[in-house]
Write a protein that holds these residues in place. Structure first.
Motif, PDB file in Angstrom:
ATOM      1  N   LEU A  27       0.829  -1.203   0.000  1.00 50.05           N
ATOM      2  CA  LEU A  27       0.000   0.000   0.000  1.00 50.05           C
ATOM      3  C   LEU A  27       0.866   1.257   0.000  1.00 50.05           C
ATOM      4  CD1 LEU A  27      -2.768   1.401   0.273  1.00 50.05           C
ATOM      5  CD2 LEU A  27      -2.533   1.181   2.764  1.00 50.05           C
ATOM      6  N   ALA A  28       1.917   1.273   0.830  1.00 45.95           N
ATOM      7  CA  ALA A  28       2.805   2.435   0.872  1.00 45.95           C
ATOM      8  C   ALA A  28       3.501   2.629  -0.469  1.00 45.95           C
ATOM      9  CB  ALA A  28       3.841   2.254   1.985  1.00 45.95           C
ATOM     10  N   ALA A  29       3.926   1.526  -1.100  1.00 46.75           N
ATOM     11  CA  ALA A  29       4.594   1.625  -2.399  1.00 46.75           C
ATOM     12  C   ALA A  29       3.638   2.148  -3.468  1.00 46.75           C
ATOM     13  CB  ALA A  29       5.148   0.256  -2.807  1.00 46.75           C
ATOM     14  N   ALA A  30       2.383   1.684  -3.423  1.00 46.38           N
ATOM     15  CA  ALA A  30       1.396   2.148  -4.402  1.00 46.38           C
ATOM     16  C   ALA A  30       1.138   3.640  -4.242  1.00 46.38           C
ATOM     17  CB  ALA A  30       0.099   1.354  -4.247  1.00 46.38           C
ATOM     18  N   CYS A  31       1.004   4.119  -3.005  1.00 45.29           N
ATOM     19  CA  CYS A  31       0.772   5.546  -2.768  1.00 45.29           C
ATOM     20  C   CYS A  31       1.973   6.377  -3.211  1.00 45.29           C
ATOM     21  CB  CYS A  31       0.471   5.789  -1.289  1.00 45.29           C
ATOM     22  SG  CYS A  31      -1.149   5.196  -0.760  1.00 45.29           S
ATOM     23  N   ALA A  32       3.171   5.867  -2.947  1.00 42.91           N
ATOM     24  CA  ALA A  32       4.363   6.594  -3.374  1.00 42.91           C
ATOM     25  C   ALA A  32       4.432   6.668  -4.894  1.00 42.91           C
ATOM     26  CB  ALA A  32       5.613   5.916  -2.814  1.00 42.91           C
ATOM     27  N   ALA A  33       4.060   5.568  -5.574  1.00 38.14           N
ATOM     28  CA  ALA A  33       4.099   5.552  -7.029  1.00 38.14           C
ATOM     29  C   ALA A  33       3.094   6.529  -7.621  1.00 38.14           C
ATOM     30  CB  ALA A  33       3.827   4.136  -7.538  1.00 38.14           C
ATOM     31  N   VAL A  34       1.924   6.628  -7.013  1.00 38.33           N
ATOM     32  CA  VAL A  34       0.877   7.484  -7.563  1.00 38.33           C
ATOM     33  C   VAL A  34       1.134   8.954  -7.227  1.00 38.33           C
ATOM     34  CG1 VAL A  34      -1.578   8.055  -7.471  1.00 38.33           C
ATOM     35  CG2 VAL A  34      -0.853   5.664  -7.556  1.00 38.33           C
ATOM     36  N   PHE A  35       1.497   9.233  -5.980  1.00 37.96           N
ATOM     37  CA  PHE A  35       1.545  10.618  -5.512  1.00 37.96           C
ATOM     38  C   PHE A  35       2.949  11.226  -5.515  1.00 37.96           C
ATOM     39  CE2 PHE A  35      -2.097   8.625  -3.304  1.00 37.96           C
ATOM     40  CZ  PHE A  35      -3.106   9.353  -3.916  1.00 37.96           C
ATOM     41  N   LEU A  36       3.997  10.411  -5.361  1.00 39.47           N
ATOM     42  CA  LEU A  36       5.353  10.947  -5.306  1.00 39.47           C
ATOM     43  C   LEU A  36       6.090  10.830  -6.631  1.00 39.47           C
ATOM     44  CD1 LEU A  36       6.598   9.704  -1.802  1.00 39.47           C
ATOM     45  CD2 LEU A  36       5.525  11.871  -2.404  1.00 39.47           C
ATOM     46  N   TRP A  37       5.710   9.866  -7.460  1.00 41.49           N
ATOM     47  CA  TRP A  37       6.407   9.669  -8.720  1.00 41.49           C
ATOM     48  C   TRP A  37       6.357  10.910  -9.612  1.00 41.49           C
ATOM     49  CZ3 TRP A  37      10.166   7.106 -10.582  1.00 41.49           C
ATOM     50  CH2 TRP A  37      10.335   6.928 -11.949  1.00 41.49           C
ATOM     51  N   PRO A  38       5.213  11.613  -9.740  1.00 43.27           N
ATOM     52  CA  PRO A  38       5.214  12.844 -10.552  1.00 43.27           C
ATOM     53  C   PRO A  38       6.209  13.890 -10.063  1.00 43.27           C
ATOM     54  CG  PRO A  38       2.963  12.128 -10.161  1.00 43.27           C
ATOM     55  CD  PRO A  38       3.839  11.273  -9.299  1.00 43.27           C
ATOM     56  N   VAL A  39       6.406  13.956  -8.735  1.00 45.96           N
ATOM     57  CA  VAL A  39       7.379  14.912  -8.201  1.00 45.96           C
ATOM     58  C   VAL A  39       8.789  14.537  -8.659  1.00 45.96           C
ATOM     59  CG1 VAL A  39       8.298  15.948  -6.095  1.00 45.96           C
ATOM     60  CG2 VAL A  39       5.900  15.271  -6.199  1.00 45.96           C
ATOM     61  N   VAL A  40       9.099  13.248  -8.589  1.00 52.29           N
ATOM     62  CA  VAL A  40      10.417  12.780  -9.033  1.00 52.29           C
ATOM     63  C   VAL A  40      10.616  13.077 -10.515  1.00 52.29           C
ATOM     64  CG1 VAL A  40      11.865  10.734  -9.337  1.00 52.29           C
ATOM     65  CG2 VAL A  40      10.496  11.002  -7.255  1.00 52.29           C
ATOM     66  N   MET A  41       9.564  12.875 -11.308  1.00 50.11           N
ATOM     67  CA  MET A  41       9.680  13.060 -12.747  1.00 50.11           C
ATOM     68  C   MET A  41       9.864  14.528 -13.132  1.00 50.11           C
ATOM     69  SD  MET A  41       9.929  10.168 -14.038  1.00 50.11           S
ATOM     70  CE  MET A  41       9.954  10.732 -15.739  1.00 50.11           C
ATOM     71  N   VAL A  42       9.326  15.444 -12.330  1.00 53.36           N
ATOM     72  CA  VAL A  42       9.570  16.866 -12.575  1.00 53.36           C
ATOM     73  C   VAL A  42      11.070  17.147 -12.465  1.00 53.36           C
ATOM     74  CG1 VAL A  42       9.251  19.193 -11.661  1.00 53.36           C
ATOM     75  CG2 VAL A  42       7.286  17.681 -11.897  1.00 53.36           C
ATOM     76  N   ALA A  43      11.692  16.599 -11.415  1.00 57.08           N
ATOM     77  CA  ALA A  43      13.135  16.796 -11.241  1.00 57.08           C
ATOM     78  C   ALA A  43      13.920  16.128 -12.362  1.00 57.08           C
ATOM     79  CB  ALA A  43      13.569  16.257  -9.885  1.00 57.08           C
ATOM     80  N   VAL A  44      13.493  14.945 -12.766  1.00 56.64           N
ATOM     81  CA  VAL A  44      14.180  14.242 -13.857  1.00 56.64           C
ATOM     82  C   VAL A  44      14.074  15.050 -15.148  1.00 56.64           C
ATOM     83  CG1 VAL A  44      14.092  12.187 -15.331  1.00 56.64           C
ATOM     84  CG2 VAL A  44      13.919  11.953 -12.842  1.00 56.64           C
TER      85      VAL A  44
END
Length: 578
Positions: A27-44
């Motif tokens: 569950l924590a991994a799914a939430c991180a993928a949905v909500f935190l991944w876009p933040v990481v991709m902005v930096a990338v």
């Protein structure tokens, strides 16, 4: 004779089954993928040499060039000046109205709260358009009336200026800050004032030396959230600021993406990173300043809420209420409805319903209305259901996985909508399979869902907080599983609150511009994007007509939801007393 040891409580009730660790981590991994991944991709994206979803290399050149450019720091300075100015003006307005309503005998004070609610509910895009029409230097309603009354050949007010931008934004922001400050004002004990007055201090000194310091958390919280909102504001600066030559970071990010020759996505991501760092720094500074301090505004004795008798001065408060209502509600609505009946914006003769006919006959606009309704209803439902499940999980245990879930779902609150849209664009176009969803309504649904989750979580947590855990535990003791106890006992009791949350999220989704403006496509548009196109192309009266159609429909939906909620609340009450 020996005393008999009473049986342990744990022997009377079945042991709570521990959720498998793998499920919590998943569950924590799914939430991180949905909500935190876009933040990481902005930096990338700031280090990519290519457009989203296309092959390319890595470089720091565009990032360095962006941060060395004088234009970047000019835009940054304008962003900070804009956000600080709006924060100061709107907080002062909100303080004044909260004090008038909670502590004085000012006439018409009961009108303030519903008036603020209507201003808050009006989407920022339409609020900006209404003032863009009102303050038009040539044919706006304000300047037209001024010319009729004075015979002057020119107007007196130009909304496309720093003054106009700050005024319109402050009128809108004051409604938000008001609701954050009203509660603390209502709960402050009058005995604190009496002690100060007894010691010889006047009312003004009491207010500034006693009340304001005690209200520091509420005031700083309202100011902090307003600052965040207008550091990342896009709608009003795009409508009013751009024509005046005023650029802030969100509009500059949008202009980079819409630049010629395919867009400047690395530059846009670099500015987005700058904006995120500013917001994170503000969060850290506020935590540092207020951490560990205590502020008590309600005592356990002599709790009273007596009102100040203002005498003749109460009419000044009445004038303030009427003035704000005129500027923030009456004139904007009058301009929109009047403008929707004009054959050409600025012509005050030959009123007709032609704009409504044109809007309803336009396939793109009717398609946008249909898509927006689908996104609002489906997105609101998905958001509330998911947030209710997450809130139920978070209130049962506070481990590391749950803390990661909490951080993940609240991250979009600190992320500007334009940045979130950019991050979702990078995320979908960079992952094989997901790139097939780009330019469809589904990527819009995902983006609006992520943006609405913090509001949905607040609604779900507030609803669950009203239900004691004893009811769920009783069902568990009776043999029901955790899921069955929650679905069969808790959910029926919170349905009215969840219905209100659904309506709130649906309204938020339907009025969102910053996310759809980046993710929409010719085949999947929203009303906000279509209205922006109409306004920028000069079809201002049709843009106003769209607002009138949508507001009428939303009012009807609100009435239906209110009736249904009242019926469900009554049934819940009868079930509880039966």
């Amino acid at each position: 004779m020996t005393a008999t040891t009473p049986p342990a409580v744990s022997m009377l009730a079945p042991a709570r089954p521990r959720r498998p660790r793998a499920a919590r981590v998943l569950l924590a991994a799914a939430c991180a993928a949905v909500f935190l991944w876009p933040v990481v991709m902005v930096a990338v994206g700031a280090f990519r040499t290519s457009l989203p979803g296309t092959p390319g290399g890595w470089t720091v050149t565009k990032l360095v060039d962006t941060y060395l450019s004088p234009v970047t720091y000019q835009v940054l300075a304008q962003t900070v000046f804009f956000a600080v100015s709006v924060t100061v003006v709107s907080t002062l307005l909100a303080l004044f109205f909260a004090w008038v309503v909670a502590r004085t005998d000012t006439p018409l004070r009961r009108l303030v709260t519903p008036m603020m609610g209507l201003v808050l509910a009006m989407p920022p895009l339409f609020f900006a358009i209404s003032w863009g029409m009102l303050g038009n230097q040539r044919v706006g309603l304000l300047n037209t009336v001024y010319q009729w009354l004075t015979g002057a050949g020119h107007g007196f007010f130009n909304v496309e200026s720093w003054f106009g931008l700050i005024l319109v934004s402050s009128l809108k922001a004051a409604s938000f800050s008001y609701f954050l400050l009203l509660g603390p004002f209502l709960t402050m004990d009058r005995s604190l004032e009496e002690a100060s007055l007894t010691a010889g201090a006047g009312r003004a000194r009491t207010f500034f030396r006693v009340q304001l310091p005690l209200l520091t958390p509420a005031i700083s919280g309202a100011a902090f959230l307003t600052m965040l909102a207008f550091l990342e504001a896009f709608d009003i600066p795009e409508i009013i600021g751009i024509p005046a030559g005023i650029r802030v970071l969100p509009t500059q990010i949008y202009s980079h993406i819409n630049a010629t020759y395919g867009g400047q996505y690395a530059e846009a991501s670099s500015l987005a990173m700058c904006l995120m760092l500013i917001i994170l720094a503000l969060v850290a500074v506020r935590a540092r300043l207020l951490g560990g301090r205590e502020f008590t505004t309600v005592s356990g004795k002599s709790y009273r809420l007596e009102r100040w008798k203002l005498g003749r001065a109460r009419w000044l408060g009445t004038g303030g209420i009427l003035g704000y209502g005129l500027l923030a509600l009456v004139l904007p609505l009058a301009q929109l409805y009047l403008g929707s009946l004009q054959s050409l914006f600025g012509r005050y003769d030959g009123f007709s319903l032609d704009n409504y006919a044109a809007v309803l006959d336009d396939a793109e606009i009717t398609g946008a209305i249909r898509d927006t309704a689908l996104l609002a209803v489906l997105g609101g439902l998905v958001t509330v259901v998911v947030c209710t499940g997450l809130a139920a999980v978070l209130r049962t245990r506070g481990g590391l996985a749950e803390r990661l879930v909490t951080i993940s779902v609240w991250m979009p609150m600190a992320l500007p909508g334009i940045v979130l849209g950019l991050g979702i664009m990078w995320s979908f176009l960079s992952v094989p399979g997901l790139n097939q969803l780009y330019a469809t309504i589904w990527i819009l649904l995902v983006g609006l869902f992520i943006g609405a989750v913090p509001v949905g979580m607040r609604a779900a947590e507030g609803a669950l907080a009203q239900i004691p855990r004893d009811l769920e535990e009783a069902a568990r003791i009776g043999g029901a599983s955790r899921v069955r106890a929650f679905a069969g006992v808790v959910v029926p009791l919170i349905v009215p609150s969840l219905l209100s949350g659904w309506l709130l999220v649906a309204i938020m989704i339907s009025g969102n511009l910053a996310i759809p403006v980046l993710l929409a496509s010719p085949t999947s548009q929203t009303v906000s994007v279509e209205v922006l196109k109409l306004y920028q192309s000069g079809e201002i009266s049709q843009a106003a007509a769209v607002f009138c159609v949508i507001s009428t429909a939303m009012a009807a939906v609100g009435v239906v939801v209110g009736v249904v909620r009242a019926v469900l609340s009554r049934r819940t009450l009868l079930r509880g007393t039966g």
